[in-house]
Enzyme design. Structure first.
Site, PDB file in Angstrom:
ATOM      1  N   ASP A   1       0.870  -1.159   0.000  1.00 28.38           N
ATOM      2  CA  ASP A   1       0.000   0.000   0.000  1.00 28.38           C
ATOM      3  C   ASP A   1       0.918   1.223   0.000  1.00 28.38           C
ATOM      4  O   ASP A   1       2.094   1.127   0.349  1.00 28.38           O
ATOM      5  CB  ASP A   1      -0.881  -0.025   1.250  1.00 28.38           C
ATOM      6  CG  ASP A   1      -1.721   1.230   1.380  1.00 28.38           C
ATOM      7  OD1 ASP A   1      -2.363   1.614   0.392  1.00 28.38           O
ATOM      8  OD2 ASP A   1      -1.700   1.844   2.464  1.00 28.38           O
TER       9      ASP A   1
ATOM     10  N   ASP B   1      -1.211  -0.649   6.196  1.00 25.58           N
ATOM     11  CA  ASP B   1      -1.364  -0.116   7.549  1.00 25.58           C
ATOM     12  C   ASP B   1      -2.761   0.378   7.867  1.00 25.58           C
ATOM     13  O   ASP B   1      -3.070   0.648   9.027  1.00 25.58           O
ATOM     14  CB  ASP B   1      -0.368   1.034   7.781  1.00 25.58           C
ATOM     15  CG  ASP B   1      -0.861   2.349   7.184  1.00 25.58           C
ATOM     16  OD1 ASP B   1      -1.434   2.301   6.069  1.00 25.58           O
ATOM     17  OD2 ASP B   1      -0.685   3.391   7.821  1.00 25.58           O
TER      18      ASP B   1
ATOM     19  N   ASP C   1      -6.942  -1.653   4.329  1.00 30.09           N
ATOM     20  CA  ASP C   1      -6.008  -2.714   3.956  1.00 30.09           C
ATOM     21  C   ASP C   1      -6.344  -4.046   4.621  1.00 30.09           C
ATOM     22  O   ASP C   1      -5.769  -5.075   4.245  1.00 30.09           O
ATOM     23  CB  ASP C   1      -4.574  -2.324   4.336  1.00 30.09           C
ATOM     24  CG  ASP C   1      -4.069  -1.133   3.544  1.00 30.09           C
ATOM     25  OD1 ASP C   1      -4.407  -1.048   2.352  1.00 30.09           O
ATOM     26  OD2 ASP C   1      -3.373  -0.289   4.127  1.00 30.09           O
TER      27      ASP C   1
END
Length: 823
Positions: A510, A700, A704
């Site tokens: 990410d 994080d 996600d």
């Protein structure tokens, strides 16, 4: 009614003149000695668990008189320090005194599971620990502890002190057994050497008989004391209808000892007292080495548990001034102001109020150099204030701190058995059954060929073929790898993470908060109207000062002063409107700003769908502020190191194409995707998996969590959302990518060492068994070989605790741009 000689059915104590009470168990009235035993027996009967009395191996402990001592555990301060909040309620880990066998853990587990409000309960008789998850709205902790006490057991919360005491007791016990076995072995070997010399040179029968009797006297306490753990372990396994490592070991010991005693009394045949003592000694050495490895693997958790100081300096504020009061850490509460002097340990999670200083976070992050922290930044409990005294506002205490969460996750990981270890145990169990069959075949064959050699060959097969090394091959390696990763700032939260990490072929990141710091800043101000850049920034800062939105903080961080906004109106999801120096302005989305007047034509079409924040008035758009978060300083090196290890890397982000492309170019990542929803990310990972990749996802945020749960291995940043942390297999505790390449390298080393261990263990067993079956390996040599194979596997696994190599850093490639997937 009195019974002077009978014993209590529940605890086994004699009545000794006490009044006898009756309780009905399994359709019969049985006698118990006191109200506590009757209450415990009635509880067992009411829950339908009477089979406990059939399978238990020893009488139960006598229940203590119940008092209100358990009520203290219901106080908020005590509960907060001993328990932690999880999904489904509160959880606690307890040390249970009085567990004597698997039947005890079976009973306690089922009694706890039947209590309304208990979501999960598990009791491990091998470690003496119980883990309970319960709904505090339905049942109190005191009731759970009272129920355990009612059954005759004693529960103590797991703390650094109790864990250390348990480890010390284990070390003392095994050292005493090792000393007894070592001294006994040396004495018996002295007598054995004399008898071997007598076989060559001749010896008087009385002297030989004397040496045998003395050997029996020395060997017996070694057998019953130092060898007791193996004998009792085998007995428990057979009662549970299973075959463990202790079964062939104990069978070999009993056969050798029994035959030696028999031959001693009949004055004929061989004796194996030297083999018995030697076998017990080397087995105990192997278990000692295993214990050392286990304690070293747990040393990180124990060290973290002992990080907090005993006391803290609380600032008491009054009209007459501030005073310092020393209080225990357990007395702290959220909102307290603390003074942390230079060189002291931070006692609770908190926010710095007054000064900049350097903080040693090495125990949490693995980073050896102190980092600089200033006002408004958060500190974690257990870190060390290196430089200047500081004041800290407490934000979390007890089980709510980052340190407590890390320890809890480590305990969870260490209580699980990895899939590869379970597979090795199943293989060893099946092999054990074949060993027993093979020993019987060898015995029968030698009886037909040469009966005098049958016993020695059978005994050697039982001893040499015990697959202890096979069982330890994965267990110690995984535990050592977990400890080594923890020292590098990578927390393993699931047992199978090491195995999965070693199989990864592609790493998916990410962007926000992972490859970047997550702190939004203005990296470009594009002036579109008559005002200057400084004027636009001043107006924007005045408007955003009234907002608590994260984007507003990027303007506040510029330190813009001198302008104030009035009549401010905040429109959620759109922006802020207000007056500055009598002029009405808007700041926010392009659509929101355009609605301030006839300004749509003045807004460049290229900016309408960009991530820029627009500033305008009734006449048109004045400026566009381009926002973004800074790439982590270590992200470029980390990506390069991953690529050097042969891992493919890509980005899946929900941010705009321009923002993702900028970070991808900085990090040297050629493949990336923007505007990805959580479902898009999950589908991409599934497509990669279907294409043959084993995917590690690093993220994080809350969005996600789905893709972290759906990837082969999931890795979360420690400052990420609680949901992301709960979904992750590994956590980067230092909130840095620096340790990520090391984690992949160490996992691969662990896989190589596990393969080496398995090859060695299997090769040893398969090569040694035929030699023993042919009678070429005497029992004493079989004992040495089996023990040394286990020690070799443990020592090979402990190599993982040493520092590993780092990856190289080649020049990264430039990314290609594409609105969806590129590269």
């Amino acid at each position: 009614m009195l019974e002077a000689t009978a014993q209590c059915f529940h605890c086994g104590e004699p009545f000794a003149g006490r009044a006898v009470l009756r309780v009905r168990i399994q359709g019969a009235d049985v006698a118990v000695c006191c109200a506590g035993c009757r209450a415990a027996a009635q509880l067992i009967a009411e829950l339908g668990l009477e089979d406990f009395y059939t399978f238990r191996t020893a009488p139960s402990s006598r229940p203590q008189a119940l008092t209100d001592e358990w009520l203290a555990y219901d106080t908020p301060a005590v509960a907060a320090s001993l328990t932690r909040i999880e999904t489904g309620g509160r959880s606690i880990v307890l040390l249970i005194d009085g567990l004597t066998c698997a039947a005890c853990s079976w009973l306690l587990t089922r009694v706890l599971q039947k209590i309304p409000g208990v979501e999960r309960a598990s009791v491990n008789s091998a470690t003496g620990r119980a883990q309970i998850l319960w709904n505090e709205d339905q049942v109190a902790l005191s009731q759970l502890l009272r129920t355990i006490a009612k059954l005759g057991y004693r529960a103590n919360p797991v703390t650094a002190e109790t864990t250390q005491a348990q480890a010390q007791n284990e070390r003392h016990a095994i050292m005493k057994r090792l000393a007894a076995a070592g001294l006994g072995m040396m004495q018996v070997m002295m007598f054995a050497v004399a008898m071997y010399a007598g076989d060559l040179q001749g010896m008087d029968l009385d002297i030989r008989m004397y040496l045998r009797l003395v050997s029996l006297l020395v060997c017996t306490p070694v057998m019953l004391y130092a060898g007791w753990p193996f004998l009792s372990g085998a007995a428990k396994a057979l009662r549970m209808h299973s075959i463990t490592m202790d079964v062939p070991v104990s069978l070999g010991l009993l056969l050798a000892y029994g035959a030696s005693v028999f031959n001693t009394w009949r004055h004929a045949g061989d004796v194996y007292f030297d083999s018995v003592t030697m076998f017990i000694f080397f087995l105990t050495v192997a278990r000692y080495v295993e214990m050392v490895a286990r304690h070293k693997s747990a040393s990180v958790t124990d060290s973290l548990s002992r990080l907090l100081p005993v006391t803290a300096h609380r600032v008491e504020r009054s009209e007459s001034g501030d005073t310092l009061t020393d209080v225990t850490v357990s007395q702290l509460k959220t909102g307290d102001i603390l003074m942390v002097r230079a060189g002291e340990i931070v006692p609770a999670d908190g926010e710095i109020l007054d000064t900049r200083t350097r903080i040693d976070e090495s125990m949490l992050t693995g980073e050896s150099l102190p980092v600089t922290r200033g006002p408004g930044e958060r500190l974690a409990a257990g870190t060390i204030n290196v430089d200047a005294p500081l004041q800290l506002r407490v934000t979390a205490v007890g089980a709510s701190t980052i340190l407590a969460s890390i320890v809890a996750l480590l305990n969870r990981a260490q209580s699980e058995r990895p899939r590869i270890t379970r597979a090795a145990d199943r293989t060893a169990s099946r092999f054990l059954a074949k060993v027993l069959i093979g020993a019987a075949v060898v015995c029968a064959a030698w009886i037909l060929i040469d009966p005098s050699r049958a016993f020695g060959a059978t005994l050697a097969v039982l001893v040499v073929a015990c697959p202890c090394a096979l069982s330890l091959a994965t267990l110690v390696a995984v535990a050592s790898a977990n400890a080594a990763l923890a020292r590098r700032g990578v927390l393993v939260t699931h047992a199978d993470a090491i195995e999965g990490l070693g199989k990864v072929s592609r790493v998916v990141f990410d962007k926000t908060g992972t490859l970047t710091t997550g702190a939004i800043r203005i990296y470009r101000c594009e002036v579109l109207g008559p005002e200057t850049k400084e004027q636009c920034l001043a107006i924007a800062g005045a408007l955003e000062a009234a907002s608590e939105h994260p984007i507003a903080r990027s303007f506040a961080s510029l330190g813009i002063t001198g302008e104030r906004a009035t009549a401010v109106h905040i429109v959620p999801g759109e922006g802020v409107e207000g007056s500055v120096r009598g002029t009405r302005y808007r700041i926010g989305t392009a659509r929101f700003v355009a609605q301030a007047g006839d300004a749509r034509d003045a807004c460049p079409p290229r900016l309408e769908h960009d991530a820029a924040v627009m500033l305008g008035d009734a006449c048109g758009v004045l400026a566009a502020f381009h926002l973004g978060d800074e790439p982590r300083p270590e992200s470029r090196r980390a990506v390069a190191d991953l690529a050097a290890q042969g891992l493919a890397v890509e980005i899946l982000s929900g941010d705009t194409l321009a923002s993702v492309a900028r970070v991808a170019q900085h990090c040297g990542i050629a493949r990336f995707a923007a505007r990805q929803s959580p479902q898009d990310k999950l589908e991409r990972v599934r497509d990669l998996t279907a294409g043959g990749d084993f995917v590690a996802m690093v993220g994080d945020g809350i969005n996600d969590a789905p893709v972290l749960g759906g990837s082969g291995v999931s890795i979360a940043m420690s400052r990420g959302s609680a949901l992301a942390l709960a979904s992750a297999d590994l956590i980067l505790v230092g909130d840095s990518l620096q340790a990520l390449p090391q984690a992949f390298e160490l996992a691969r080393r662990a896989q190589r060492i596990i393969r080496q261990n398995l090859v060695w263990a299997a090769g040893y067993n398969l090569s040694a068994m035929p030699l023993a079956a042919l009678g070429w390996v005497p029992p004493w040599l079989a004992a040495i070989g089996m023990s040394l194979s286990s020690i070799a596997v443990v020592l090979n696994s402990m190599r993982l605790l040493r520092d590993g190599a780092s990856a190289t850093n080649p020049e990264p490639v430039r990314p290609a741009l594409h609105p969806k997937y590129s590269g």
